[in-house]
Motif scaffolding. Structure first.
Motif, PDB file in Angstrom:
ATOM      1  N   LYS A  64       0.977  -1.246  -0.155  1.00 28.64           N
ATOM      2  CA  LYS A  64      -0.082  -0.033   0.015  1.00 28.64           C
ATOM      3  C   LYS A  64       0.825   1.150   0.084  1.00 28.64           C
ATOM      4  O   LYS A  64       1.863   1.351   0.968  1.00 28.64           O
ATOM      5  CB  LYS A  64      -0.945  -0.097   1.236  1.00 28.64           C
ATOM      6  CG  LYS A  64      -2.123  -0.888   1.006  1.00 28.64           C
ATOM      7  CD  LYS A  64      -3.296  -0.646   2.256  1.00 28.64           C
ATOM      8  CE  LYS A  64      -4.267  -1.683   2.076  1.00 28.64           C
ATOM      9  NZ  LYS A  64      -5.183  -0.743   1.019  1.00 28.64           N
ATOM     10  N   TYR A 123       1.492   5.419  -0.222  1.00 27.87           N
ATOM     11  CA  TYR A 123       0.989   6.768   0.103  1.00 27.87           C
ATOM     12  C   TYR A 123       1.734   7.749  -0.393  1.00 27.87           C
ATOM     13  O   TYR A 123       2.999   7.898  -0.022  1.00 27.87           O
ATOM     14  CB  TYR A 123       0.595   6.765   1.626  1.00 27.87           C
ATOM     15  CG  TYR A 123      -0.321   5.696   2.323  1.00 27.87           C
ATOM     16  CD1 TYR A 123      -1.607   5.889   2.258  1.00 27.87           C
ATOM     17  CD2 TYR A 123       0.373   4.729   2.762  1.00 27.87           C
ATOM     18  CE1 TYR A 123      -2.543   5.007   2.800  1.00 27.87           C
ATOM     19  CE2 TYR A 123      -0.533   3.609   2.965  1.00 27.87           C
ATOM     20  CZ  TYR A 123      -1.900   3.798   3.120  1.00 27.87           C
ATOM     21  OH  TYR A 123      -2.437   2.818   3.782  1.00 27.87           O
ATOM     22  N   ASN A 154       1.894  11.933   0.305  1.00 26.42           N
ATOM     23  CA  ASN A 154       1.388  12.965   1.258  1.00 26.42           C
ATOM     24  C   ASN A 154       0.094  12.733   1.796  1.00 26.42           C
ATOM     25  O   ASN A 154      -0.849  13.275   1.982  1.00 26.42           O
ATOM     26  CB  ASN A 154       1.075  14.226   0.440  1.00 26.42           C
ATOM     27  CG  ASN A 154       2.426  14.889  -0.279  1.00 26.42           C
ATOM     28  OD1 ASN A 154       3.325  14.926   0.248  1.00 26.42           O
ATOM     29  ND2 ASN A 154       2.232  15.404  -1.539  1.00 26.42           N
ATOM     30  N   ASP A 155       0.401  11.153   2.351  1.00 24.54           N
ATOM     31  CA  ASP A 155      -0.626  10.724   3.171  1.00 24.54           C
ATOM     32  C   ASP A 155      -1.913  10.199   2.545  1.00 24.54           C
ATOM     33  O   ASP A 155      -3.136   9.790   2.912  1.00 24.54           O
ATOM     34  CB  ASP A 155      -1.185  11.628   4.491  1.00 24.54           C
ATOM     35  CG  ASP A 155      -0.037  11.835   5.384  1.00 24.54           C
ATOM     36  OD1 ASP A 155       0.796  10.707   5.426  1.00 24.54           O
ATOM     37  OD2 ASP A 155       0.028  12.863   6.101  1.00 24.54           O
ATOM     38  N   GLU A 156      -2.008  10.496   1.391  1.00 27.73           N
ATOM     39  CA  GLU A 156      -3.227   9.945   0.428  1.00 27.73           C
ATOM     40  C   GLU A 156      -2.750   8.547  -0.265  1.00 27.73           C
ATOM     41  O   GLU A 156      -1.771   8.530  -1.041  1.00 27.73           O
ATOM     42  CB  GLU A 156      -3.590  10.910  -0.578  1.00 27.73           C
ATOM     43  CG  GLU A 156      -4.366  12.057   0.018  1.00 27.73           C
ATOM     44  CD  GLU A 156      -4.886  13.080  -0.917  1.00 27.73           C
ATOM     45  OE1 GLU A 156      -4.875  12.737  -2.112  1.00 27.73           O
ATOM     46  OE2 GLU A 156      -5.099  14.242  -0.376  1.00 27.73           O
ATOM     47  N   GLU A 157      -3.550   7.702  -0.301  1.00 35.10           N
ATOM     48  CA  GLU A 157      -3.276   6.295  -1.019  1.00 35.10           C
ATOM     49  C   GLU A 157      -3.160   6.593  -2.213  1.00 35.10           C
ATOM     50  O   GLU A 157      -4.169   7.148  -2.994  1.00 35.10           O
ATOM     51  CB  GLU A 157      -4.445   5.293  -0.497  1.00 35.10           C
ATOM     52  CG  GLU A 157      -3.893   3.947  -0.783  1.00 35.10           C
ATOM     53  CD  GLU A 157      -4.938   2.683  -0.359  1.00 35.10           C
ATOM     54  OE1 GLU A 157      -4.676   1.560  -0.743  1.00 35.10           O
ATOM     55  OE2 GLU A 157      -5.959   3.054   0.369  1.00 35.10           O
ATOM     56  N   VAL A 158      -2.378   5.717  -2.956  1.00 33.35           N
ATOM     57  CA  VAL A 158      -2.211   5.662  -4.402  1.00 33.35           C
ATOM     58  C   VAL A 158      -2.627   4.528  -4.774  1.00 33.35           C
ATOM     59  O   VAL A 158      -2.156   3.375  -4.377  1.00 33.35           O
ATOM     60  CB  VAL A 158      -0.602   5.951  -4.915  1.00 33.35           C
ATOM     61  CG1 VAL A 158      -0.446   5.691  -6.283  1.00 33.35           C
ATOM     62  CG2 VAL A 158      -0.003   7.300  -4.377  1.00 33.35           C
ATOM     63  N   SER A 190       0.837   7.514 -10.388  1.00 35.23           N
ATOM     64  CA  SER A 190       0.617   8.735 -10.024  1.00 35.23           C
ATOM     65  C   SER A 190       2.187   9.392  -9.699  1.00 35.23           C
ATOM     66  O   SER A 190       3.109   8.798  -9.538  1.00 35.23           O
ATOM     67  CB  SER A 190       0.391   8.481  -8.442  1.00 35.23           C
ATOM     68  OG  SER A 190       0.284   9.945  -7.643  1.00 35.23           O
ATOM     69  N   ASP A 209       7.480  15.534  -2.206  1.00 32.10           N
ATOM     70  CA  ASP A 209       6.345  14.639  -1.814  1.00 32.10           C
ATOM     71  C   ASP A 209       6.795  13.914  -0.721  1.00 32.10           C
ATOM     72  O   ASP A 209       8.273  13.312  -0.671  1.00 32.10           O
ATOM     73  CB  ASP A 209       5.672  13.885  -2.857  1.00 32.10           C
ATOM     74  CG  ASP A 209       5.180  14.685  -3.723  1.00 32.10           C
ATOM     75  OD1 ASP A 209       4.375  15.854  -3.363  1.00 32.10           O
ATOM     76  OD2 ASP A 209       4.945  14.497  -4.961  1.00 32.10           O
TER      77      ASP A 209
END
Length: 600
Positions: free
Chosen positions: A57, A59, A61-65, A69, A75
């Protein structure tokens, strides 16, 4: 000016040459030592692209990819490996079984796979088989079962075997027990319940000596046997919940005076005659004797009301009534008369301008049934009104005999009771032989209502209640006489109404200007049978031969499931709510709901 220009040119030539533009380079990503580093592009190059591969899993900047991306050097890129369960336990939909599915016996330490530097990088993980973090044990599976409240018949040996030599397929590790359904009580009936068709001649010869095949039993013969119901056994699911079987249904049987019921459910005939079983929830067995009329039913014989079978060796003449709590057999014709039978009706000749009602309809149109039901309603209202009037008079401290109150109501508010009682007298008086004594008490109690002096002197509230109870018993008794496997069998019919809660069978010439209603099937046997200007309705199917003709009124055929015709000149056919009008002759056609839907 020229000199000045030259000076200017010399000055310009002394300026420095412009620097070369920076080289174009895409961004890059490198994975090394469990670290992800990002290099930004230069000279207008493209940003680096990163995307994860399960079970990683990723991430940014704390957002899951979740897919490809772009990333920058600024970053914050983090990752983790999603741990898959080593095993799972599932419960079947009916909760009778629990299954163990082993995904892996051991869990290893996981490391990122080195990659890059590259503009596009897949972040992947790999197991380090030299470093085991967890091994599935029997205790782990048992703990999971307990956490899921699974407690019924746990297969410890099966669990251990799967952990030692995994198949990686679902295996049963706990099982419940299905409830064992009980068995409904049932009846074994040892006699045929219908007269065979030898009564009719259908395109062939007939044995005139032995053409009426009526089922019979001898005294002491076993008519039927009740097989008692069997209770089921309860079951349970893997959660320990009790699962109860469907309660079995019982059958209640009764016997008339000509029948003996043994404690173990055997039905034995106590007399010779036609065996009968009637009723719905309560089955009543009887041995019916026949009432035989050697000639015609006419003014000389009067209307026939009988508790068993009625055999007429002649005709039923104009405006006569036969009411049978059994079957009716007519060797001749029926003219402008009414025949009701709680069993079957068999007419070997022609039925002209008559009404024939069998089974349920034989009960419904039976005068004793109808009159007793009507009087039950009237007498209940009489009891209620008399009680109210009596209480009103008591409140005014006026003393009046109960018989006077009843007589007053009969003369004012309830004038319809006396004519109904007179009709009951006529019906009871016409009942032939066997039932005469049984209804004598009902006749005696009803007589007082037509004698005002005696009514005023002796009538009490309890007396009227007793009369109501007898009426209710009579009504219920006639209702219980309805037989299930009934039919109306005729050779031909004109301008008549036939209603049966079983089949209607036409053996020879057919029907003209008739109304036929059958809860099951309407069947024309002879290939020459004609149906003209008639309305046929069947709860199941119609099997007809020739419908309509070159001239004459059209026929309407309506059935729930199927209509078969050999030839149809014109008319209408309906299956359920779908109908089709026939304007041109058709041959050998079967109509069902699919066919009529296609023709809409």
């Amino acid at each position: 000016m020229i000199h000045q220009l030259n000076i200017d040119r010399d000055d310009d030539s002394s300026e420095e040459e412009p620097a070369d533009p920076p080289l174009k380079q895409d961004g890059s990503i490198r994975i090394r030592n469990q670290q992800i580093s990002v290099q930004d592009p230069t000279g207008g190059g493209e940003y680096a692209i990163i995307y994860p591969m399960s079970p990683v899993k990723l991430y940014v900047n704390d957002e899951e990819v979740l897919w490809e991306s772009p990333v920058k050097a600024t970053d914050r890129v983090t990752w983790k490996v999603e741990e898959q369960p080593l095993f799972e336990i599932t419960i079947s939909e009916d909760k009778l079984f629990a299954y163990l599915l082993v995904h892996a016996r051991e869990r290893y330490a996981t490391t990122l796979v080195d990659a890059g530097p590259a503009q596009r990088v897949i972040v992947r993980a790999q197991d380090d088989e030299n470093l085991v973090l967890k091994t599935v044990q029997l205790a782990d599976v048992v703990s999971k079962l307990e956490a899921m409240s699974i407690k019924a018949r746990i297969e410890f040996a099966a669990i251990q075997q799967e952990l030692l030599e995994p198949t990686y397929k679902p295996i049963v590790v706990a099982s419940g027990k299905e409830p064992v359904e009980g068995q409904d009580a049932r009846l074994e009936i040892y006699f045929p319940q219908q007269v065979t068709s030898e009564f009719f001649e259908v395109e062939g010869s007939i044995d005139y000596r032995n053409h009426l095949r009526i089922p019979t039993v001898q005294k002491g013969e076993v008519m039927a046997r009740k097989i008692p119901m069997q209770e089921g056994t309860a079951g349970y699911d893997v959660l320990g919940n009790l699962s109860l079987p469907t309660p079995p249904k019982d059958i209640f049987i009764m016997g008339k005076p000509n029948v003996e019921l043994t404690p173990d459910g055997v039905v034995i005939a106590k007399a010779q005659g036609r065996p009968r079983v009637t009723g719905g929830k309560i089955k009543t067995f009887d041995v019916s004797t026949a009432y035989v009329i050697s000639g015609n039913v006419d003014i000389a014989t009067g209307n026939i009301v009988f508790s068993g079978d009625v055999l007429v060796y002649g005709d039923v003449t104009d405006n006569m009534i036969i009411e049978s709590l059994g079957n009716v057999y007519v060797y001749g014709n029926v003219y402008n008369s009414t025949i009701t039978a709680t069993g079957s009706i068999n007419v070997r000749g022609n039925a002209i301008a008559s009404k024939l009602y069998s089974g349920y309809f034989g009960v419904l149109f039976n005068r004793l049934y109808h009159t007793s039901k009507l009087l039950c309603d009237y007498i209940e209202k009489l009891l209620s009104a008399s009680r109210m009037l009596e209480q009103a008079l008591e409140a005014k401290r006026q003393s009046v005999r109960y018989g006077q109150i009843v007589q007053l109501l009969l003369e004012t508010k309830m004038k319809e009771i006396v004519p109904a009682i007179k009709e009951l007298h006529v019906v009871i008086s016409n009942i032939q032989h066997i039932k005469q004594a049984e209804y004598e008490r009902l006749k005696e109690l009803s007589l007082i209502f037509s004698q005002p002096t005696q009514l005023i002197e002796s009538a009490t509230y309890e007396y009227v209640q007793s009369f109501l109870a007898l009426l209710q018993d009579t009504h219920k008794e006639v209702a219980r006489m309805q037989e299930e496997n009934v039919e109306i069998s005729i050779s031909q019919s004109q301008n008549s109404q036939l209603k049966s809660n079983g089949d209607i069978v036409v053996h020879r010439d057919g029907v003209l200007l008739c109304e036929l209603f059958s809860a099951r099937n309407i069947v024309f046997h002879s290939s020459h049978s004609i149906c003209r200007g008639s309305r046929l309705e069947a709860g199941d199917s119609i099997q007809a031969k020739i419908i309509g003709g070159q001239t004459g009124a059209n026929s309407i055929l309506k059935a729930k499931r199927k209509i078969q015709v050999t030839k149809m000149y014109s008319g209408r056919v309906c299956i359920g709510k779908y109908c089709k009008d026939i304007f041109e002759p058709i041959d050998q056609t079967t109509f069902d709901i699919q066919m009529l839907k296609r023709n809409e």
